[in-house]
Design an enzyme around this catalytic site. Sequence first.
Site, PDB file in Angstrom:
ATOM      1  N   ASN A   9       0.880  -1.174   0.000  1.00 45.32           N
ATOM      2  CA  ASN A   9       0.000   0.000   0.000  1.00 45.32           C
ATOM      3  C   ASN A   9       0.918   1.225   0.000  1.00 45.32           C
ATOM      4  O   ASN A   9       1.524   1.544   1.014  1.00 45.32           O
ATOM      5  CB  ASN A   9      -0.886  -0.039   1.256  1.00 45.32           C
ATOM      6  CG  ASN A   9      -1.694   1.236   1.432  1.00 45.32           C
ATOM      7  OD1 ASN A   9      -1.739   2.084   0.531  1.00 45.32           O
ATOM      8  ND2 ASN A   9      -2.333   1.388   2.577  1.00 45.32           N
ATOM      9  N   LYS A  11       0.192   4.270  -0.229  1.00 48.39           N
ATOM     10  CA  LYS A  11      -0.419   5.471   0.371  1.00 48.39           C
ATOM     11  C   LYS A  11      -0.197   6.690  -0.545  1.00 48.39           C
ATOM     12  O   LYS A  11      -0.181   6.524  -1.762  1.00 48.39           O
ATOM     13  CB  LYS A  11       0.111   5.675   1.798  1.00 48.39           C
ATOM     14  CG  LYS A  11      -0.073   4.398   2.643  1.00 48.39           C
ATOM     15  CD  LYS A  11       0.153   4.575   4.111  1.00 48.39           C
ATOM     16  CE  LYS A  11      -0.097   3.245   4.818  1.00 48.39           C
ATOM     17  NZ  LYS A  11       0.054   3.338   6.264  1.00 48.39           N
ATOM     18  N   HIS A  95      -9.397   1.372   5.219  1.00 51.08           N
ATOM     19  CA  HIS A  95      -8.084   1.493   5.853  1.00 51.08           C
ATOM     20  C   HIS A  95      -8.207   2.422   7.061  1.00 51.08           C
ATOM     21  O   HIS A  95      -9.002   3.367   7.036  1.00 51.08           O
ATOM     22  CB  HIS A  95      -7.069   2.049   4.844  1.00 51.08           C
ATOM     23  CG  HIS A  95      -5.677   1.999   5.390  1.00 51.08           C
ATOM     24  ND1 HIS A  95      -5.193   2.960   6.237  1.00 51.08           N
ATOM     25  CD2 HIS A  95      -4.691   1.079   5.231  1.00 51.08           C
ATOM     26  CE1 HIS A  95      -3.946   2.635   6.581  1.00 51.08           C
ATOM     27  NE2 HIS A  95      -3.618   1.502   5.982  1.00 51.08           N
ATOM     28  N   GLU A  97      -6.557   4.804   8.049  1.00 48.62           N
ATOM     29  CA  GLU A  97      -6.392   6.239   7.741  1.00 48.62           C
ATOM     30  C   GLU A  97      -7.676   6.810   7.143  1.00 48.62           C
ATOM     31  O   GLU A  97      -8.001   7.979   7.352  1.00 48.62           O
ATOM     32  CB  GLU A  97      -5.179   6.431   6.819  1.00 48.62           C
ATOM     33  CG  GLU A  97      -3.878   6.234   7.604  1.00 48.62           C
ATOM     34  CD  GLU A  97      -2.743   5.593   6.836  1.00 48.62           C
ATOM     35  OE1 GLU A  97      -2.753   5.611   5.600  1.00 48.62           O
ATOM     36  OE2 GLU A  97      -1.832   5.059   7.504  1.00 48.62           O
ATOM     37  N   GLU A 167      -5.325  -4.663  10.784  1.00 47.40           N
ATOM     38  CA  GLU A 167      -4.259  -3.681  10.952  1.00 47.40           C
ATOM     39  C   GLU A 167      -4.489  -2.922  12.256  1.00 47.40           C
ATOM     40  O   GLU A 167      -5.262  -1.950  12.282  1.00 47.40           O
ATOM     41  CB  GLU A 167      -4.259  -2.683   9.792  1.00 47.40           C
ATOM     42  CG  GLU A 167      -3.998  -3.308   8.443  1.00 47.40           C
ATOM     43  CD  GLU A 167      -3.416  -2.299   7.455  1.00 47.40           C
ATOM     44  OE1 GLU A 167      -2.315  -2.539   6.966  1.00 47.40           O
ATOM     45  OE2 GLU A 167      -4.051  -1.258   7.209  1.00 47.40           O
ATOM     46  N   GLY A 173       2.796   2.331  10.862  1.00 49.45           N
ATOM     47  CA  GLY A 173       3.769   3.412  10.717  1.00 49.45           C
ATOM     48  C   GLY A 173       4.526   3.736  11.995  1.00 49.45           C
ATOM     49  O   GLY A 173       5.193   4.760  12.088  1.00 49.45           O
ATOM     50  N   SER A 213       3.632  -2.180  10.325  1.00 47.60           N
ATOM     51  CA  SER A 213       5.084  -2.299  10.503  1.00 47.60           C
ATOM     52  C   SER A 213       5.629  -3.676  10.108  1.00 47.60           C
ATOM     53  O   SER A 213       6.506  -4.221  10.783  1.00 47.60           O
ATOM     54  CB  SER A 213       5.486  -1.944  11.932  1.00 47.60           C
ATOM     55  OG  SER A 213       5.130  -0.591  12.211  1.00 47.60           O
TER      56      SER A 213
HETATM   57  P1  13P Z   1       3.212   0.412   7.731  1.00 48.58           P
HETATM   58  O1  13P Z   1       3.701  -0.867   7.113  1.00 48.58           O
HETATM   59  O2  13P Z   1       3.955   1.625   7.249  1.00 48.58           O
HETATM   60  O3  13P Z   1       3.126   0.308   9.230  1.00 48.58           O
HETATM   61  O4  13P Z   1       1.704   0.642   7.218  1.00 48.58           O
HETATM   62  C1  13P Z   1       0.799  -0.391   7.304  1.00 48.58           C
HETATM   63  C2  13P Z   1      -0.402  -0.048   6.533  1.00 48.58           C
HETATM   64  O5  13P Z   1      -1.140   0.857   6.888  1.00 48.58           O
HETATM   65  C3  13P Z   1      -0.679  -0.808   5.306  1.00 48.58           C
HETATM   66  O6  13P Z   1      -1.948  -0.570   4.820  1.00 48.58           O
END
Ligand code: 13P
Length: 252
Positions: A9, A11, A95, A97, A167, A173, A213
Site C-alpha cells: 500500500n 499510500k 483502511h 487512515e 491492521e 507506521g 510495521s
Molecule cells: P506500515 O507498514 O507503514 O506500518 O503501514 C501499514 C499499513 O497501513 C498498510 O496498509
Amino acid sequence: MRTPLMAGNWKMHKTSAEARELAQAVRERIAPASDREVLLCPPFTAIPAVAEVLSGSPIRLGAQNMHWEPKGAFTGEVSGEMLRDLGCEYVIVGHSERRHIFGEQDEILHRKVKAAFRAGLRPIFCVGEMLEERDAGKEREVVERQLRNGLAGLTEQETKVLVVAYEPVWAIGTGRTATPDVAQTMHEHVRTVLADIWSGPIADGIRIQYGGSVKPDNVASLMAEPDIDGALVGGASLDAESFGRIVMFPSS
Ligand code: 13P
C-alpha cells in the site's frame, strides 16, 4: 489452502515517474511463485503508469479507496468502475487512515464493499483497534463490530473473493509490530466471527492479511502463524529491495 496475498500500500507516495520506476524494480526482483500472490496499490494518479509496467506480469494491481456509486456528482471521487477500467483487480476499503483521518464509518464502508463487488473488484476490508481500545480490553469487540457492520449481507459468491486485513492502528507506521502471538490471536478471532456470520467452511476460505510495521525481518514469523494469510505493507513497500524480501519470505 489459502494463497498468501503480499500487498504494498503505497499510500500518498510516488509521482507517475517514481511509481513506474518502483514498479519496474519490484517486477525485476520478484520471481513468479505459485505459492504467493503479489499486489501493488499505488495512488490513483500512478495507476496507469504502474499498469503499463505490470502488463504481462503476475503482479496484480489495486487501488487504495473508492466511492460507492458508479458515477455521479461526487467531486473529487473515483468509482470502482473507473478503477476496473484501469486494470485494477483489488481495492482497499476501510483502511484505518480512511476511518480515522477522513471519518469513514461502518455504514459508508459497507456501501463501498458492496460497490466494489458490483464493479468486479475484490475488496480488502480493513479492521483494527486503536491503542486506547486495546488498553481498555475492547479490541475484540471493536474488530467484531467492524466486521459485522462492514460485511453484512454479502452473498456466498462475494465471500469467495473477499480479503480481510487486520491492521492494529497502534502498529501502523510506528515500527511497533504486533507480535506473531498477538496477531494470531486476533486473526483467529476474526475467523471465528466470519464463521459466525457465514459458516466455518466459508471463513476457512477467506484470506486474512496482517498489516502494521511489516518488515523483512519480521515477516516470516508472522506468516508462520496459521491464520495469517498475507501482509499489507506500508512503509517497507516503498523500497523495492525491502518489499522484495518481504514478498519472498521463506515459507516453512
Ligand atoms: P506500515 O507498514 O507503514 O506500518 O503501514 C501499514 C499499513 O497501513 C498498510 O496498509
